[in-house]
Design a protein around this motif. Structure first.
Motif, PDB file in Angstrom:
ATOM      1  N   HIS A 173      -3.864  28.177 -72.738  1.00 44.93           N
ATOM      2  CA  HIS A 173      -4.741  28.570 -71.634  1.00 44.93           C
ATOM      3  C   HIS A 173      -5.176  30.019 -71.794  1.00 44.93           C
TER       4      HIS A 173
ATOM      5  N   PHE B 151      -7.697  30.132 -74.866  1.00 46.60           N
ATOM      6  CA  PHE B 151      -8.961  29.404 -74.777  1.00 46.60           C
ATOM      7  C   PHE B 151      -9.450  29.336 -73.336  1.00 46.60           C
ATOM      8  N   GLY B 152      -9.377  30.485 -72.672  1.00 43.51           N
ATOM      9  CA  GLY B 152      -9.847  30.566 -71.299  1.00 43.51           C
ATOM     10  C   GLY B 152     -11.360  30.646 -71.243  1.00 43.51           C
ATOM     11  N   SER B 153     -11.855  31.076 -70.105  1.00 44.17           N
ATOM     12  CA  SER B 153     -13.297  31.180 -69.906  1.00 44.17           C
ATOM     13  C   SER B 153     -13.609  32.536 -69.298  1.00 44.17           C
ATOM     14  N   GLY B 154     -14.888  32.833 -69.175  1.00 41.59           N
ATOM     15  CA  GLY B 154     -15.295  34.075 -68.541  1.00 41.59           C
ATOM     16  C   GLY B 154     -15.633  35.174 -69.512  1.00 41.59           C
ATOM     17  N   THR B 155     -16.185  34.830 -70.660  1.00 41.63           N
ATOM     18  CA  THR B 155     -16.560  35.855 -71.623  1.00 41.63           C
ATOM     19  C   THR B 155     -17.861  36.528 -71.199  1.00 41.63           C
ATOM     20  N   SER B 156     -18.209  37.569 -71.908  1.00 40.20           N
ATOM     21  CA  SER B 156     -19.454  38.290 -71.682  1.00 40.20           C
ATOM     22  C   SER B 156     -19.851  38.941 -72.987  1.00 40.20           C
TER      23      SER B 156
ATOM     24  N   SER C  68     -12.681  31.798 -79.759  1.00 35.38           N
ATOM     25  CA  SER C  68     -12.092  32.075 -78.461  1.00 35.38           C
ATOM     26  C   SER C  68     -12.794  33.238 -77.773  1.00 35.38           C
TER      27      SER C  68
ATOM     28  N   ARG D 112     -15.659  32.384 -75.771  1.00 36.68           N
ATOM     29  CA  ARG D 112     -15.376  31.604 -74.560  1.00 36.68           C
ATOM     30  C   ARG D 112     -14.758  32.455 -73.452  1.00 36.68           C
ATOM     31  N   GLY D 113     -13.914  33.393 -73.824  1.00 34.94           N
ATOM     32  CA  GLY D 113     -13.203  34.163 -72.813  1.00 34.94           C
ATOM     33  C   GLY D 113     -12.644  35.447 -73.395  1.00 34.94           C
TER      34      GLY D 113
END
Length: 473
Positions: A219, A222-227, A279, A282-283
């Protein structure tokens, strides 16, 4: 490799280790180091955040004597071993006699390897074991596969990222005819069995807890919320962490691998970079995640330097060494007397914890007088696992419950006060909002606030006493 060349490699590795130890000498433990030290108080086959190697080495360092330097010593040794294995790996990738020395020098100068090779973190043993695995895989023939299996098993015990070697080897079967021929003999299979056997107690420990540790890392990774900014920070971190020359030349050599040794090192090195880059898209990703592949990357970069014209190769090598030296000296100077980084998180990590623990103990004396607890051995609920770890190391407290933020090893241990026992809540202000909904208690006393100065800033803290623990909600 003759004895003279090996002696040079050992000398470079030893000098790198001494320089890194000097770089952090006298610095307080930053929160992650204290957290892993806290693990070492209860040795086990596994822990919530990482496999057990970091705790085992922390216990070894603590056994020598007191102080941060002794605690970090086994990790400094691992950092030196990573430099040595980078040089040995370079010798497998190039027949040029300069390659091993240049590979070791690039690894010694890589800024991120200098930092991770000096601190009590999982990265140093992971980098050393993974570098050994890359070197031994590059030369594995017959019974030599067993040594590679041992190195892979040790890497798995250091960091879960080492498990990427498994899919790397599967891809390598399609890419490397020499490996396919090796698979006709039992030795590669026995090596794999050895690696799994070494890792099996940790896997069993995690399985008994619903694979909470591996799930947490997946988790986290490989989370989320990248920019775009975070991706840029990741790329900049790789350029600075490995060094621009090492990163560019090393990747160039590996993506065009031709020999069996090159292909094996390429598979072990490129996959961690590919996974962490994916990765990062993705986050949030931390710059050190692919660092276990840095020593092998340095080996490939050294092989690449050997293919260039002599003057250019030496200039690029000198540039890498100069960059690494400047950053090591700058880090050591700034952390001791913060100027450019004064008041920032980079300085805060290594300063003020001893003062914070001293002030927390003083405030705890007043809170315990009101709540009726023993100030020398109170049960503590801290606002974060980092804070709990620093209080354990510098304050001498030993009993901690869960924290108000993300799950940690403290949740796995599951310590609780005895029914009716008084306890303390320690944080940086009021009682954490997440605490009251989880704990039933009576007799809440006043909050005692304090300030602990560190270079360039002041860290605030608070202690609140409760007279009786009644259980969880």
């Amino acid at each position: 490799m003759d004895r003279r060349a090996l002696a040079k490699l050992l000398g470079i590795a030893a000098l790198a280790a001494v320089a890194r130890a000097a770089m952090v000498a006298g610095l307080e433990l930053y929160s992650d180091e204290a957290y892993y030290w806290l693990w070492s108080r209860r040795l086990a086959p596994g822990y919530f955040d990482h496999p057990p190697m970091v705790a085992w080495l922390a216990a070894l360092g603590t056994s020598f004597s007191g102080g941060e330097g002794w605690l970090r010593l086994p990790f400094v040794v691992c950092g030196g071993l990573a430099v040595l294995f980078a040089g040995l790996c370079a010798g497998e990738l190039s027949r040029d006699p300069r390659a091993p020395i240049w590979g070791a020098l690039l690894a010694a100068a890589a800024p991120l390897l200098s930092l991770t090779g000096a601190l009590c973190l999982p990265d140093a043993p992971a980098e050393a074991a993974y570098a050994a695995a890359a070197w031994l895989l590059a030369r594995a023939r017959g019974k030599g596969w067993l040594w590679a299996g041992l190195a892979v098993g040790l890497a798995l015990l250091a960091k879960y990222t080492a498990a990427l070697l498994a899919p790397a080897l599967l891809l390598l079967v399609l890419w490397d005819p020499a490996l396919r021929r090796e698979l006709r003999a039992p030795w590669p299979w026995l090596a794999g069995a050895l690696a799994v056997a070494l890792f099996l107690p940790t896997l069993r420990w995690d399985a008994e807890r619903g694979f909470a540790s591996i799930a947490f890392q997946l988790h986290h990774g490989f989370g989320s919320g990248t920019s775009l900014r975070r991706v840029g920070e990741y790329v900049a971190g790789q350029l600075l962490g490995a060094g621009p020359v090492t990163l560019a030349l090393g990747l160039a050599v590996l993506v065009r691998a031709r020999s069996s040794a090159e292909k094996r090192v390429a598979a072990a090195t490129l996959l961690p970079f590919a996974v962490t880059t994916w990765s990062a898209l993705r986050g949030p990703v931390e710059a050190n995640w692919p660092s276990l592949a840095y020593p092998a990357l340095c080996a490939a970069a050294a092989a690449g330097l050997c293919r260039l014209a002599e003057p250019l190769a030496r200039r690029l090598l000198a540039l890498s060494l100069a960059l690494g030296l400047v950053l090591v000296v700058a880090f050591g100077k700034e952390e001791r007397r913060p100027a450019l980084i004064a008041g920032t998180a980079a300085a805060e990590r290594f300063h003020g914890w001893r003062a914070f623990a001293r002030e927390a103990r003083a405030a705890a004396g007043a809170a315990c007088a009101e709540a009726g607890c023993d100030p020398s051995d109170p049960f503590v609920f801290a606002s974060s696992y980092q804070l709990a770890s620093e209080l354990a190391y510098y304050g001498g407290w030993r009993r901690f419950g869960f924290t108000a933020e993300r799950p940690s090893q403290l949740d796995v241990w599951g310590d609780r006060p005895r029914p009716g026992e008084p306890f303390l809540v320690v944080g940086d202000g009021e009682v954490p909002p997440a605490f009251r909904p989880r704990v039933r208690a009576e007799g809440e006393g006043p909050t005692h606030r304090f300030l602990a100065p560190w270079p360039g800033a002041v860290r605030s803290g608070s202690v609140t006493g409760f007279a009786r623990y009644l259980g969880l909600r």
